[in-house]
Design an enzyme around this catalytic site. Sequence first.
Site, mmCIF file in Angstrom:
data_model
loop_
_atom_site.group_PDB
_atom_site.id
_atom_site.type_symbol
_atom_site.label_atom_id
_atom_site.label_comp_id
_atom_site.label_asym_id
_atom_site.label_seq_id
_atom_site.Cartn_x
_atom_site.Cartn_y
_atom_site.Cartn_z
ATOM 1 C CE LYS A 117 -4.394 -1.706 1.481
ATOM 2 N NZ LYS A 117 -5.575 -1.534 2.293
ATOM 3 C CE LYS A 209 -6.543 -7.481 -0.971
ATOM 4 N NZ LYS A 209 -7.897 -6.931 -1.181
ATOM 5 C CE LYS A 212 -13.720 -2.517 0.999
ATOM 6 N NZ LYS A 212 -12.703 -2.343 2.027
HETATM 7 P P1 ATP Z 1 -8.429 -2.185 0.438
HETATM 8 O O1 ATP Z 1 -7.879 -2.363 -0.936
HETATM 9 O O2 ATP Z 1 -8.869 -0.790 0.752
HETATM 10 O O3 ATP Z 1 -7.562 -2.811 1.507
HETATM 11 P P2 ATP Z 1 -10.013 -4.566 0.414
HETATM 12 O O4 ATP Z 1 -10.720 -4.878 -0.834
HETATM 13 O O5 ATP Z 1 -8.756 -5.310 0.715
HETATM 14 O O6 ATP Z 1 -9.788 -3.009 0.436
HETATM 15 P P3 ATP Z 1 -10.768 -4.730 3.200
HETATM 16 O O7 ATP Z 1 -11.812 -3.890 3.833
HETATM 17 O O8 ATP Z 1 -9.330 -4.410 3.449
HETATM 18 O O9 ATP Z 1 -11.042 -4.740 1.619
HETATM 19 O O10 ATP Z 1 -11.011 -6.238 3.597
HETATM 20 C C1 ATP Z 1 -12.275 -6.730 4.081
HETATM 21 C C2 ATP Z 1 -12.269 -8.242 4.063
HETATM 22 O O11 ATP Z 1 -12.313 -8.709 2.703
HETATM 23 C C3 ATP Z 1 -11.011 -8.874 4.672
HETATM 24 O O12 ATP Z 1 -11.401 -10.025 5.407
HETATM 25 C C4 ATP Z 1 -10.192 -9.278 3.492
HETATM 26 O O13 ATP Z 1 -9.324 -10.362 3.765
HETATM 27 C C5 ATP Z 1 -11.277 -9.670 2.497
HETATM 28 N N1 ATP Z 1 -10.825 -9.511 1.120
HETATM 29 C C6 ATP Z 1 -10.386 -8.371 0.535
HETATM 30 N N2 ATP Z 1 -10.059 -8.587 -0.737
HETATM 31 C C7 ATP Z 1 -10.289 -9.916 -0.984
HETATM 32 C C8 ATP Z 1 -10.150 -10.740 -2.135
HETATM 33 N N3 ATP Z 1 -9.712 -10.243 -3.281
HETATM 34 N N4 ATP Z 1 -10.501 -12.040 -2.036
HETATM 35 C C9 ATP Z 1 -10.960 -12.556 -0.860
HETATM 36 N N5 ATP Z 1 -11.115 -11.828 0.268
HETATM 37 C C10 ATP Z 1 -10.785 -10.518 0.212
HETATM 38 MG MG MG Z 2 -7.564 -4.778 2.400
#
Ligand code: ATP
Ligand code: MG
Length: 347
Positions: A117, A209, A212
């Site tokens: 990040k 991965k 968001k």
């Molecule tokens: P950011 O990029 O802002 O970190 P994010 O998509 O990783 O956003 P988070 O709010 O950090 O979302 O994570 C929320 C939950 O979703 C966590 O349990 C994380 O492990 C899960 N998660 C996030 N991305 C994935 C993915 N691509 N596949 C499976 N689980 C995910």
């Molecule tokens: Mg995340």
Amino acid sequence: MFKERVFSGVQPTGNLHLGNYLGAIVNFVALQKRYECIYCVVDMHAITVPLNVWGGPEELRRNTREVTAAFIAAGIDPKKHIVFNQSQVAEHAELTWVFNCVARLGWLNRMTQFKEKAGKDRENASIGLYDYPVLMAADILVYRATHVPVGEDQKQHLELTRDIAQKFNNDFGDSIRARGFGDAFFPLTEPLIQGPATRVMSLRDGTKKMSKSDASDQSRINLTDDADAIALKIRRAKTDPEPLPTEEAGLEKRAEADNLVGIYAALAEKPKADVLKEFGGGQFSAFKTALADLSVAKLSPIAAEMKRLTQDPAYIDSVLAEGAARAQVIAAETMKAVKDIVGFVRR
Ligand code: ATP
Ligand code: MG
């Protein structure tokens, strides 16, 4: 023995996507049957990235309500369990300070999420981004949670949480025993990395991965995307020129194909092998059409319910307020004990 309790959080940054749904939220819903669950919209984590990424105050409020709506729309029951936003329970921040003094710099220097990040411009990253895993340990341990459902990407942070708990239990062992808490005040929390898809990959790059915070909206399917947007994103999703294999072994070294088959399997609640029995040998185009239809069928009821719920922000806010009050009862009790264990004189 610790009382079994589930805690997990989702950040109110940007749009919730299929990875959040299949990797986390589906599991949150399922665990309600077996455990007492606490689900948190982690707004204090959201502000660790640059302001233009988390979007500023209006966006943060909107996203906090949207994640709450997604929880409820997906089937989380905020009456039976606890749903709230992190910043309403100050004990999260308070315990973070104590944990900052337990965690070691060397441990945090190994965290890959920070490296990803922060990117190349590490000097310009916020201290909050660096400290993110310590706040996450406090989120979990302020409820002395025993189980944490997360996606695969959070495994390392859960290991750090266990290291912090273990070091606290060791450093303050005598004080913990003297206060009548036995040999350990904090549990060594188990990650629950399970459910339909623990690591959904980006539609544009099968090695990254789905996130968001990815700048490209084409990289993810958002829970609120309409049918046309979903169909277009899946049609444009990166693939290779080969037809789909008929056996699972044929997906090796084909990250993009593996990801799309994995998403189909997760949504259809079938093993990948069964999906390949149906679509193996065929072209991607036919499979992509079926995948788009299935995604729309599964996600549109949730999107519709989210839309309905977000039209009533007062209701959402009341859910968060009530959840925060109930969460705080547990968190305050932990914090009092922590203060006694550490030696902070208190009222
Ligand atoms: P950011 O990029 O802002 O970190 P994010 O998509 O990783 O956003 P988070 O709010 O950090 O979302 O994570 C929320 C939950 O979703 C966590 O349990 C994380 O492990 C899960 N998660 C996030 N991305 C994935 C993915 N691509 N596949 C499976 N689980 C995910
Ligand atoms: Mg995340």
